[in-house]
Design an enzyme around this catalytic site. Structure first.
Site, PDB file in Angstrom:
ATOM      1  N   GLU A 211      39.382  54.048  41.293  1.00  0.00           N
ATOM      2  CA  GLU A 211      38.810  55.237  41.942  1.00  0.00           C
ATOM      3  C   GLU A 211      37.299  55.157  41.728  1.00  0.00           C
ATOM      4  O   GLU A 211      36.815  55.465  40.637  1.00  0.00           O
ATOM      5  CB  GLU A 211      39.393  56.505  41.310  1.00  0.00           C
ATOM      6  CG  GLU A 211      40.878  56.720  41.588  1.00  0.00           C
ATOM      7  CD  GLU A 211      41.143  57.272  42.980  1.00  0.00           C
ATOM      8  OE1 GLU A 211      40.236  57.895  43.569  1.00  0.00           O
ATOM      9  OE2 GLU A 211      42.270  57.082  43.480  1.00  0.00           O
ATOM     10  N   CYS A 245      31.894  62.615  42.729  1.00  0.00           N
ATOM     11  CA  CYS A 245      32.014  61.354  43.485  1.00  0.00           C
ATOM     12  C   CYS A 245      32.111  61.594  44.994  1.00  0.00           C
ATOM     13  O   CYS A 245      31.698  60.751  45.778  1.00  0.00           O
ATOM     14  CB  CYS A 245      33.218  60.567  43.005  1.00  0.00           C
ATOM     15  SG  CYS A 245      34.740  61.511  43.075  1.00  0.00           S
TER      16      CYS A 245
HETATM   17  P1  NAD Z   1      31.061  54.276  34.614  1.00  0.00           P
HETATM   18  O1  NAD Z   1      31.632  53.270  35.518  1.00  0.00           O
HETATM   19  O2  NAD Z   1      29.742  54.020  33.998  1.00  0.00           O
HETATM   20  O3  NAD Z   1      32.063  54.570  33.386  1.00  0.00           O
HETATM   21  C1  NAD Z   1      33.429  54.871  33.569  1.00  0.00           C
HETATM   22  C2  NAD Z   1      34.202  54.425  32.345  1.00  0.00           C
HETATM   23  O4  NAD Z   1      34.068  53.014  32.206  1.00  0.00           O
HETATM   24  C3  NAD Z   1      33.738  55.044  31.032  1.00  0.00           C
HETATM   25  O5  NAD Z   1      34.874  55.388  30.270  1.00  0.00           O
HETATM   26  C4  NAD Z   1      32.934  53.932  30.374  1.00  0.00           C
HETATM   27  O6  NAD Z   1      33.008  53.947  28.958  1.00  0.00           O
HETATM   28  C5  NAD Z   1      33.590  52.671  30.919  1.00  0.00           C
HETATM   29  N1  NAD Z   1      32.623  51.564  31.048  1.00  0.00           N
HETATM   30  C6  NAD Z   1      31.300  51.645  31.332  1.00  0.00           C
HETATM   31  N2  NAD Z   1      30.734  50.416  31.412  1.00  0.00           N
HETATM   32  C7  NAD Z   1      31.725  49.532  31.162  1.00  0.00           C
HETATM   33  C8  NAD Z   1      31.789  48.111  31.079  1.00  0.00           C
HETATM   34  N3  NAD Z   1      30.704  47.357  31.253  1.00  0.00           N
HETATM   35  N4  NAD Z   1      32.977  47.525  30.809  1.00  0.00           N
HETATM   36  C9  NAD Z   1      34.087  48.276  30.627  1.00  0.00           C
HETATM   37  N5  NAD Z   1      34.093  49.634  30.677  1.00  0.00           N
HETATM   38  C10 NAD Z   1      32.940  50.260  30.932  1.00  0.00           C
HETATM   39  O7  NAD Z   1      31.068  55.641  35.427  1.00  0.00           O
HETATM   40  P2  NAD Z   1      30.530  57.059  35.001  1.00  0.00           P
HETATM   41  O8  NAD Z   1      29.049  57.017  34.913  1.00  0.00           O
HETATM   42  O9  NAD Z   1      31.277  57.577  33.840  1.00  0.00           O
HETATM   43  O10 NAD Z   1      30.972  57.947  36.284  1.00  0.00           O
HETATM   44  C11 NAD Z   1      30.224  57.993  37.437  1.00  0.00           C
HETATM   45  C12 NAD Z   1      30.778  57.088  38.528  1.00  0.00           C
HETATM   46  O11 NAD Z   1      32.155  57.299  38.678  1.00  0.00           O
HETATM   47  C13 NAD Z   1      30.160  57.378  39.888  1.00  0.00           C
HETATM   48  O12 NAD Z   1      29.896  56.170  40.543  1.00  0.00           O
HETATM   49  C14 NAD Z   1      31.233  58.158  40.622  1.00  0.00           C
HETATM   50  O13 NAD Z   1      31.194  58.066  42.012  1.00  0.00           O
HETATM   51  C15 NAD Z   1      32.476  57.544  40.055  1.00  0.00           C
HETATM   52  N6  NAD Z   1      33.597  58.470  40.132  1.00  0.00           N
HETATM   53  C16 NAD Z   1      34.601  58.219  41.015  1.00  0.00           C
HETATM   54  C17 NAD Z   1      35.640  59.133  41.107  1.00  0.00           C
HETATM   55  C18 NAD Z   1      36.768  58.924  42.061  1.00  0.00           C
HETATM   56  O14 NAD Z   1      37.761  59.628  41.925  1.00  0.00           O
HETATM   57  N7  NAD Z   1      36.680  58.028  43.020  1.00  0.00           N
HETATM   58  C19 NAD Z   1      35.648  60.263  40.322  1.00  0.00           C
HETATM   59  C20 NAD Z   1      34.605  60.477  39.431  1.00  0.00           C
HETATM   60  C21 NAD Z   1      33.575  59.574  39.333  1.00  0.00           C
END
Ligand code: NAD
Length: 459
Positions: A211, A245
């Site tokens: 997602e 998002c």
């Molecule tokens: P992110 O991708 O930075 O982090 C998400 C999760 O991944 C966190 O738990 C984090 O600890 C982990 N993570 C971060 N970097 C990582 C890596 N290098 N390797 C493994 N795991 C890692 O996202 P965020 O900043 O928490 O959220 C914002 C993003 O999420 C935006 O792009 C938004 O559009 C998206 N989002 C999508 C939905 C959806 O339902 N489609 C919903 C909410 C947010």
């Protein structure tokens, strides 16, 4: 740390293999317990969200706790029916047989969630995976520690550790978890991290739901109800401080109605958050310094027609409208994910296409128009996860609609019945009867080739 993670996963696998989670009564019992624990702690959850990024109680109720409770209720209500094997029409080649689809849990599931709706984006996948009969390892975001703390309290009160474990921690924890072999991975977060998760999953051919995010266009044409459009766009954009998002990322509007639209948009923002949104109880903060700096940079050298006020000490950015940013400006490079709304005029449908297709497939697209043919054309022409006509965000709230992206905005979908389906493998079973055994398929084939060609015409 990594040894204990390994141990926990082995124990979860042993628990899964004990078949306990396949018992529907057991699943319903824990889901009911989960429901009542969330209800009992609703106030604490709202307080945690406020402490994490000043999210208002109203928004916490509608977009976090109530939403989660409704999805859990739906799982409890329909679980028995959804678990039942589904009989499908048997094929003539298998005659005589009964053909069925059995739903089985994948096994040990990893869920990684983000910070922007930190409660529901962790709890809805968790409840869904449990409803489908899996065990779960949950890694919530490190940026909302108060909410993660409540999640741990709830999970500890409801589940035994072999069934669900929460792993607190940041990127390193996530990376350690991703090195393990899972039966399913459900990831919500950015497109860039989604690629890392997909690669890790591919090592073990683990199925995934991703997602992700995207740059969501919002088209307002000259026939739209401008006042109402401005109101609905302002709500969807500035909800959660723009950190949604599916928030409209940028507005595309013909020049002849842009002035009116900007006027209505400014009025609506002021009506909702006052002349000093910093003092509003309803306007959240940016989650952390990294995102604050990223967003503040977008304001440099732009024509700001409303807002643009920042306060680093609280990670505050006021609701901001930018007029006509250049295509290569900072604000138009990537998903904004904050309270900044660029407004861009388009002069023709070709121009509209040029702008929209210069980005990857978005998670959402919104169309404000009174022209049925235009609406139909836009829906058919562009590929995007989902969207609304004459509204924003509302596609998220109907459990009968799949919620997910396409292309770089995601793989797979959930909500409603798809919550259960996402975490269930569909096992195809043909139950053959013994009272007849048609000899056609058995060797020696000899003259049966002629018959095989004839049979083809029956299908
Ligand atoms: P992110 O991708 O930075 O982090 C998400 C999760 O991944 C966190 O738990 C984090 O600890 C982990 N993570 C971060 N970097 C990582 C890596 N290098 N390797 C493994 N795991 C890692 O996202 P965020 O900043 O928490 O959220 C914002 C993003 O999420 C935006 O792009 C938004 O559009 C998206 N989002 C999508 C939905 C959806 O339902 N489609 C919903 C909410 C947010």
């Amino acid at each position: 740390m990594s040894a204990s993670i390994k141990e926990i996963i082995i124990n979860q696998r042993t628990f899964f293999n004990s078949q306990q989670t396949k018992d529907i009564t057991f699943r319903k019992k824990v889901l009911k317990k989960l429901y009542s624990e969330i209800l009992k702690r609703e106030k604490q959850i709202c307080d945690a969200l406020y402490n994490d990024f000043k999210k208002s109680e109203f928004e916490s109720l509608i977009s976090e706790t109530q939403f989660t409770l409704a999805e859990i209720k739906d799982l409890i209500k329909n679980l028995k029916r959804w678990c039942e094997p589904e009989r499908v029409l048997a094929s003539l080649t298998n005659f005589p047989s009964q053909d069925w689809i059995y739903k089985e849990p994948y096994g040990t599931v990893l869920i990684i969630s983000p910070w922007n709706y930190p409660f529901q984006l962790a709890m809805v996948p968790l409840a869904s995976a449990i409803a489908a009969g899996n065990t779960v390892a949950l890694k919530p975001s490190e940026f909302t520690p108060n909410t993660s703390h409540i999640i741990i309290q709830i999970v500890t009160a409801v589940f035994n550790k072999l069934h669900v474990t929460v792993f607190e921690g940041g990127v390193e924890t996530s990376q350690i978890l991703l090195k393990e072999k899972w039966d399913y991975i459900f990831f919500t977060g950015s497109t860039n991290v989604g690629k890392i998760v997909y690669k890790a999953a591919a090592e073990n051919l683990t199925p995934v739901t991703l997602e992700l995010g995207g740059k969501n266009p919002c088209i307002v044409d000259e026939t739209a109800n401008i006042k109402l459009a401005a109101k609905r766009i302002a709500w969807g954009k500035f909800l959660n401080g723009g950190q949604t998002c599916i928030a409209p990322d940028y507005i595309l509007i013909p020049p002849q109605v842009k002035f009116d639209f900007l006027k209505e948009l400014k009025n609506e923002i002021t009506r909702a958050y006052g002349t000093e949104p910093k003092k509003s109880q309803d306007f959240p903060r940016i989650i952390n310094k990294k995102n604050f700096d990223r967003l503040a940079k977008m304001l440099e050298n732009e024509t700001i027609v409303l807002g643009g006020i920042t306060d680093e000490s609280e990670f505050y950015i006021s609701p901001t409208i930018i007029d006509e940013p250049k295509p290569d400006s900072e604000v138009m490079k990537d998903e904004i994910f904050g309270p900044i709304l660029p407004v861009i005029s388009y002069t023709s449908e070709e121009h509209l296409e040029e702008i929209i297709t210069s980005y990857n497939k978005p998670l959402s697209l919104y169309i404000f128009s009174a022209r049925k043919s235009f609406i139909k054309k836009m829906i058919k022409k562009y590929s995007f996860g989902g969207g609304c006509v004459n509204d924003t965000i509302a596609n998220f709230t109907n459990k009968n609609l799949p919620f997910g992206g396409v292309g770089s905005s995601g793989i797979g979908a959930y909500h409603g019945k798809m919550n259960f389906d996402t975490f269930s493998h569909k096992k195809a079973i043909v139950k053959k009867a013994n009272w007849l055994d048609i000899p056609l398929r058995y060797a020696p084939y000899g003259k049966k080739i002629w018959l095989a060609k004839k049979i083809r015409k029956l299908f």
